[in-house]
Design a protein around this motif. Structure first.
Motif, PDB file in Angstrom:
ATOM      1  N   HIS A 101       0.834  -1.198   0.000  1.00  0.00           N
ATOM      2  CA  HIS A 101       0.000   0.000   0.000  1.00  0.00           C
ATOM      3  C   HIS A 101       0.869   1.249   0.000  1.00  0.00           C
ATOM      4  N   GLU A 102       0.371   2.266  -0.634  1.00  0.00           N
ATOM      5  CA  GLU A 102       0.956   3.598  -0.483  1.00  0.00           C
ATOM      6  C   GLU A 102       0.211   4.290   0.650  1.00  0.00           C
ATOM      7  N   VAL A 103       0.950   4.716   1.674  1.00  0.00           N
ATOM      8  CA  VAL A 103       0.343   5.342   2.842  1.00  0.00           C
ATOM      9  C   VAL A 103       1.004   6.697   3.107  1.00  0.00           C
ATOM     10  N   GLU A 104       0.307   7.482   3.911  1.00  0.00           N
ATOM     11  CA  GLU A 104       0.797   8.812   4.289  1.00  0.00           C
ATOM     12  C   GLU A 104       0.850   8.883   5.811  1.00  0.00           C
ATOM     13  N   PRO A 105       1.982   9.286   6.405  1.00  0.00           N
ATOM     14  CA  PRO A 105       2.035   9.384   7.869  1.00  0.00           C
ATOM     15  C   PRO A 105       1.231  10.580   8.367  1.00  0.00           C
ATOM     16  N   VAL A 106       0.561  10.425   9.497  1.00  0.00           N
ATOM     17  CA  VAL A 106      -0.133  11.559  10.108  1.00  0.00           C
ATOM     18  C   VAL A 106       0.874  12.378  10.901  1.00  0.00           C
ATOM     19  N   SER A 135       3.887  11.226  13.547  1.00  0.00           N
ATOM     20  CA  SER A 135       4.418   9.880  13.289  1.00  0.00           C
ATOM     21  C   SER A 135       5.851   9.970  12.782  1.00  0.00           C
ATOM     22  N   GLU A 136       6.612   8.907  13.000  1.00  0.00           N
ATOM     23  CA  GLU A 136       8.009   8.843  12.572  1.00  0.00           C
ATOM     24  C   GLU A 136       8.158   7.793  11.479  1.00  0.00           C
ATOM     25  N   VAL A 137       8.750   8.175  10.358  1.00  0.00           N
ATOM     26  CA  VAL A 137       8.992   7.235   9.268  1.00  0.00           C
ATOM     27  C   VAL A 137      10.258   6.437   9.575  1.00  0.00           C
ATOM     28  N   GLY A 192      16.032   4.220  -7.394  1.00  0.00           N
ATOM     29  CA  GLY A 192      16.949   4.897  -6.485  1.00  0.00           C
ATOM     30  C   GLY A 192      16.393   6.109  -5.780  1.00  0.00           C
ATOM     31  N   LYS A 193      15.065   6.341  -5.844  1.00  0.00           N
ATOM     32  CA  LYS A 193      14.486   7.520  -5.227  1.00  0.00           C
ATOM     33  C   LYS A 193      13.341   7.112  -4.299  1.00  0.00           C
ATOM     34  N   PRO A 194      13.407   7.503  -3.014  1.00  0.00           N
ATOM     35  CA  PRO A 194      12.293   7.181  -2.100  1.00  0.00           C
ATOM     36  C   PRO A 194      11.039   7.930  -2.499  1.00  0.00           C
ATOM     37  N   ALA A 195       9.874   7.231  -2.340  1.00  0.00           N
ATOM     38  CA  ALA A 195       8.612   7.828  -2.779  1.00  0.00           C
ATOM     39  C   ALA A 195       7.607   8.024  -1.648  1.00  0.00           C
ATOM     40  N   TYR A 196       7.522   7.081  -0.730  1.00  0.00           N
ATOM     41  CA  TYR A 196       6.559   7.178   0.366  1.00  0.00           C
ATOM     42  C   TYR A 196       6.988   6.197   1.460  1.00  0.00           C
ATOM     43  N   PRO A 197       6.369   6.272   2.641  1.00  0.00           N
ATOM     44  CA  PRO A 197       6.832   5.451   3.771  1.00  0.00           C
ATOM     45  C   PRO A 197       6.587   3.956   3.548  1.00  0.00           C
ATOM     46  N   GLY A 198       7.532   3.162   4.040  1.00  0.00           N
ATOM     47  CA  GLY A 198       7.380   1.720   4.061  1.00  0.00           C
ATOM     48  C   GLY A 198       7.161   1.187   5.460  1.00  0.00           C
ATOM     49  N   ALA A 199       7.529   1.968   6.483  1.00  0.00           N
ATOM     50  CA  ALA A 199       7.289   1.626   7.887  1.00  0.00           C
ATOM     51  C   ALA A 199       7.149   2.925   8.665  1.00  0.00           C
ATOM     52  N   ALA A 255      11.164   3.600   7.528  1.00  0.00           N
ATOM     53  CA  ALA A 255      11.690   3.033   6.290  1.00  0.00           C
ATOM     54  C   ALA A 255      10.950   3.662   5.120  1.00  0.00           C
ATOM     55  N   ASP A 256      11.615   3.674   3.953  1.00  0.00           N
ATOM     56  CA  ASP A 256      11.035   4.262   2.754  1.00  0.00           C
ATOM     57  C   ASP A 256      10.883   3.221   1.658  1.00  0.00           C
ATOM     58  N   VAL A 257       9.859   3.429   0.817  1.00  0.00           N
ATOM     59  CA  VAL A 257       9.644   2.596  -0.365  1.00  0.00           C
ATOM     60  C   VAL A 257      10.305   3.269  -1.567  1.00  0.00           C
ATOM     61  N   TYR A 258      11.047   2.452  -2.311  1.00  0.00           N
ATOM     62  CA  TYR A 258      11.724   2.915  -3.531  1.00  0.00           C
ATOM     63  C   TYR A 258      11.083   2.203  -4.724  1.00  0.00           C
ATOM     64  N   PRO A 259      10.339   2.933  -5.572  1.00  0.00           N
ATOM     65  CA  PRO A 259       9.748   2.278  -6.747  1.00  0.00           C
ATOM     66  C   PRO A 259      10.811   1.859  -7.759  1.00  0.00           C
ATOM     67  N   SER A 260      10.421   0.955  -8.645  1.00  0.00           N
ATOM     68  CA  SER A 260      11.281   0.579  -9.770  1.00  0.00           C
ATOM     69  C   SER A 260      11.137   1.623 -10.884  1.00  0.00           C
ATOM     70  N   TYR A 261      11.936   1.476 -11.925  1.00  0.00           N
ATOM     71  CA  TYR A 261      11.820   2.396 -13.060  1.00  0.00           C
ATOM     72  C   TYR A 261      10.440   2.280 -13.723  1.00  0.00           C
ATOM     73  N   PHE A 262       9.920   1.072 -13.833  1.00  0.00           N
ATOM     74  CA  PHE A 262       8.607   0.843 -14.422  1.00  0.00           C
ATOM     75  C   PHE A 262       8.148  -0.566 -14.068  1.00  0.00           C
ATOM     76  N   ASN A 263       6.849  -0.799 -14.158  1.00  0.00           N
ATOM     77  CA  ASN A 263       6.304  -2.139 -13.954  1.00  0.00           C
ATOM     78  C   ASN A 263       6.608  -3.013 -15.166  1.00  0.00           C
ATOM     79  N   ARG A 264       6.699  -4.309 -14.948  1.00  0.00           N
ATOM     80  CA  ARG A 264       7.029  -5.246 -16.012  1.00  0.00           C
ATOM     81  C   ARG A 264       5.777  -5.524 -16.859  1.00  0.00           C
ATOM     82  N   THR A 265       5.810  -5.170 -18.131  1.00  0.00           N
ATOM     83  CA  THR A 265       4.711  -5.413 -19.062  1.00  0.00           C
ATOM     84  C   THR A 265       5.293  -5.926 -20.375  1.00  0.00           C
ATOM     85  N   ALA A 266       4.427  -6.206 -21.327  1.00  0.00           N
ATOM     86  CA  ALA A 266       4.898  -6.655 -22.636  1.00  0.00           C
ATOM     87  C   ALA A 266       5.726  -5.576 -23.326  1.00  0.00           C
TER      88      ALA A 266
END
Length: 556
Positions: free
Chosen positions: A505-510, A513-515, A541-548, A517-528
Motif C-alpha cells: 500500500h501507499e500510505v501517508e504518515p499523520v 508519526s516517525e517514518v 533509487g528515489k524514495p517515494a513514500y513510507p514503508g514503515a 523506512a522508505d519505499v523505492y519504486p522501480s523504473y517501471f512495472n514489467r509489461t509486454a
C-alpha cells in the motif's frame, strides 16, 4: 482421518454465542505418550484379528513406553470391532474375536489408557444401506466419492436419522466395553441441501440457495449435535474419577471451534507434516488451542507419508523433531499407526516409536504442568480469510520462531491484557468492536505491529485504527518495489534497498508519526512493452513514500 475445517470468519459474523467458562469437571489431564491406532479394515478380508495376542499387544506398547492408545469401535468402512448387541449387522464379517474388548482389558492390566475411536462423517456401511442419510450438494448430487471410484469419503447428514443411530451406537459402546474416552472423527459443518435441511433452513428464515446461509446452518447443525452428544456421553460418567474424555476431530483446531469449546474435554491436533498439513500447521494450531483452557495433544504419524501408508516408516530424526516440537509448544504426544488386519503390531514400528518415547519420558518431569511464558499475541488470519495455515500468520510465526520470540496465536475474542505486544499480520481488518478493543489496549500501554491491510476497515478503503498513525492513499503503484530502512530501524539489516515481491500500500504518515523506512519504486512495472532482464525492474533509487511508520507504541 480428515482434512481441516475451512471457513473464513463465519463465527464472528453469524451471531453465534461463545462457550461458557470451563468448570473443573470439563478439563482432562492427558498422558504424554499416546498412539492413535487406525483400523479401517475392508469387508473383503477374512480372519480379521486372527493373530491378535492380548498379552503381546499390550507388552509391545508397554515396551515402546506407550501409556495411552486409541483403539477402534467403528471404522470408515462402517464396521464394528466388538461384540455388539445393538447392531450385529455392522459387526465386521471377518472379525474372529471381541477385539476391542480384549485390547482394552490387556492394556488396562498394564495401566495403559484406551480411548475409543468411532467415525461420524464417513461411514460406507451407512452410505450403502441408507443413501437417504447422505449429504446432498447444492446442485442435487450426493456429496463425496463417486460410486465407481475407490474410497469411503461420503459425508452423512447429521440432520437425518443417522443422528439417532449415532446415539444408539454410543450407548452400545458403553454397554459393551469399558470406556476411557471417545474420539469422534470426521466432524465437519453439515452444509447439506437434502430436503430435511432445506425445509429446516426455510423455517429458520434462511435461504437454501444462499451459500453463506447454508454454511451458517451447517455450523448450527454441527454445533447442536456436538452439544447433544457431549451431554449424552457425560450422562454415563459414574464419578469425577470415572469419566470419559471427549474429542471431536475435524483435522484442525481454529477459531470456528471456539463456540463449542465446552463440548470437548481436551484438544488433539491432527497434524502429519508429510500428510498434507506441513510443518507450520501444528505450531499455528497448538499456539491457538493452548489459549482456550484445555490440555493439548499433538498428533503426527509413523508413516513415510500419511494415514493408511502400510509398511512404511518415518525417518527417526523427523519423528523425534515432531514429538519434541509438541513438548516445546506445551503439548503432549500422539503418534499415528495403523494396525494390520490380522491384529498384530509391527515390531519395527514400535522400535521406532519406542526410541522416541523413551526420550519423551525423560523430559516429562520438566513438561508436566508447564505453562508458556508469552509476551506476544499474534492474530490468526484464519478468522478473516480461512485456511488452516493462512499465509500471513504462517509468515509472521516463522519470523518469530526463527528469531526466538515466544508467542500465542489469538483471535478477536482473546483477552489482550495478557500480552505486551500484539501483531496484526496483513489481513486483520478492524470493525468498530475490534477498534475499540485495540484502542483500549494501546491506551493501557500495549504495543501494536500491523502490516499491509491489517488495521483497515472491513471494506479495506481506509484505516480504522488511528493508533497506527497512517492514512491510506492507494495500492502501491509499482510491484515489485523496494524498501530501505532509516537509521532507527537499520541495525542488523543489509544496507541498500531490499525487494518486496508482493504489492503493498501507499500510505501517508499523520502528524507526529516517525517514518522508519522508505519505499523505492522501480523504473517501471514489467509489461509486454516495458520489461527488464529475467524478472523485476530494479530500483530507480528515489524514495517515494513510507514503508514503515511508528506512532507512539504502534508500528505499521
Amino acid at each position: 482421518m480428515t482434512s481441516a475445517l475451512s471457513t473464513a470468519g463465519l463465527f464472528t459474523a453469524s451471531g453465534f454465542t461463545f462457550a461458557e467458562p470451563f468448570t473443573s469437571q470439563d478439563k482432562f489431564d492427558l498422558r504424554f505418550r499416546q498412539v492413535h491406532l487406525d483400523f479401517h479394515t475392508s469387508q473383503h478380508l477374512a480372519d480379521v484379528g486372527a493373530q491378535f495376542d492380548p498379552e503381546q499387544f499390550a507388552a509391545t506398547l508397554d515396551q515402546a513406553r506407550v501409556n495411552s492408545v486409541t483403539c477402534f469401535a467403528r471404522c470408515h468402512h462402517g464396521y464394528l470391532y466388538y461384540d455388539t448387541k445393538a447392531h450385529p449387522e455392522r459387526r465386521h464379517p471377518g472379525l474372529q474375536r471381541n477385539l476391542l474388548k480384549e485390547q482394552i482389558e490387556a492394556c488396562h492390566k498394564r495401566k495403559i489408557r484406551v480411548p475409543i475411536y468411532t467415525t461420524v462423517g464417513w461411514d460406507q456401511f451407512t452410505a450403502d444401506a441408507e443413501p437417504g442419510w447422505r449429504q446432498v450438494l447444492d446442485n442435487g448430487m450426493l456429496q463425496g466419492t463417486p460410486p465407481n471410484e475407490p474410497g469411503f469419503y461420503r459425508l452423512q447428514c447429521l440432520n437425518s436419522p443417522y443422528r439417532d443411530f449415532l446415539k444408539a451406537h454410543v450407548k452400545d459402546i458403553f454397554d459393551s466395553v469399558p470406556v476411557d474416552g471417545l474420539f469422534f472423527d470426521i466432524i465437519k459443518p453439515n452444509e447439506c441441501s437434502c430436503p430435511r435441511c432445506r425445509r429446516a433452513m426455510v423455517q429458520q428464515g434462511l435461504d437454501p440457495a444462499n451459500a453463506k446461509h447454508r454454511q451458517k446452518y451447517g455450523f448450527d447443525v454441527m454445533y447442536e449435535w456436538m452439544r447433544e452428544m457431549s451431554a449424552f456421553v457425560r450422562s454415563f460418567n459414574k464419578s469425577e474419577d470415572n469419566k470419559a474424555s471427549i474429542f471431536y476431530n475435524g483435522g484442525h483446531i481454529g477459531p470456528d471451534i471456539r463456540p463449542v469449546t465446552n463440548t470437548f474435554s481436551h484438544w488433539e491436533f491432527e497434524s502429519l507434516p508429510s500428510g498434507g498439513w506441513g510443518y507450520l500447521h501444528f505450531p499455528i494450531a497448538q499456539r491457538y488451542g493452548r489459549t482456550l483452557g484445555l490440555d493439548c495433544l499433538g498428533m503426527t504419524g509413523k508413516f513415510h507419508t500419511s494415514w493408511g501408508d502400510f509398511h512404511s516408516l518415518k525417518n527417526p530424526a523427523a519423528l523425534q523433531f515432531e514429538c519434541f516440537n509438541m513438548l516445546a509448544n506445551n503439548a503432549k504426544c500422539s503418534i499415528g499407526d495403523q494396525l494390520h488386519p490380522t491384529g498384530k503390531l509391527d515390531a519395527a514400528t514400535y522400535e521406532l516409536i519406542g526410541s522416541v518415547y523413551r526420550e519423551v519420558e525423560k523430559k516429562e518431569p520438566w513438561c508436566a504442568g508447564a505453562k508458556p511464558l508469552v509476551d506476544i499475541g499474534l492474530f490468526t488470519a484464519e478468522e478473516f480469510i480461512g485456511g488452516r495455515v493462512p499465509p500471513p500468520t504462517a509468515g509472521a510465526l516463522r519470523m518469530l520462531q526463527e528469531s526466538g520470540h515466544q508467542c500465542d496465536i489469538i483471535d478477536t475474542e482473546a483477552d489482550l491484557s495478557r500480552y505486551k505486544v500484539l501483531i496484526l499480520p496483513d489481513e486483520i481488518t478492524v470493525n468498530a468492536e475490534l477498534e475499540k478493543k485495540l484502542s483500549e489496549y494501546v491506551s493501557k500501554g500495549g504495543a501494536l505491529i500491523a502490516s499491509h491491510r491489517a488495521g483497515m476497515n472491513p471494506t479495506k478503503d481506509a484505516f480504522a485504527l488511528p493508533a497506527l498513525g497512517v492514512k491510506f492513499k492507494a495500492e502501491a503503484p509499482f510491484s515489485p518495489d523496494y524498501i530501505k530502512a532509516r537509521p532507527a530501524l537499520a541495525q542488523g539489516l543489509p544496507t541498500g534497498e531490499l525487494v518486496i515481491y508482493l504489492r503493498g500500500h501507499e500510505v501517508e504518515p499523520v502528524a507526529g508519526s516517525e517514518v522508519l523506512a522508505d519505499v523505492y519504486p522501480s523504473y517501471f512495472n514489467r509489461t509486454a512493452d516495458h520489461y527488464f532482464s529475467h524478472r523485476q525492474t530494479p530500483s530507480a533509487g528515489k524514495p517515494a513514500y513510507p514503508g514503515a511508520v511508528k506512532n507512539g507504541r504502534c508500528i505499521y
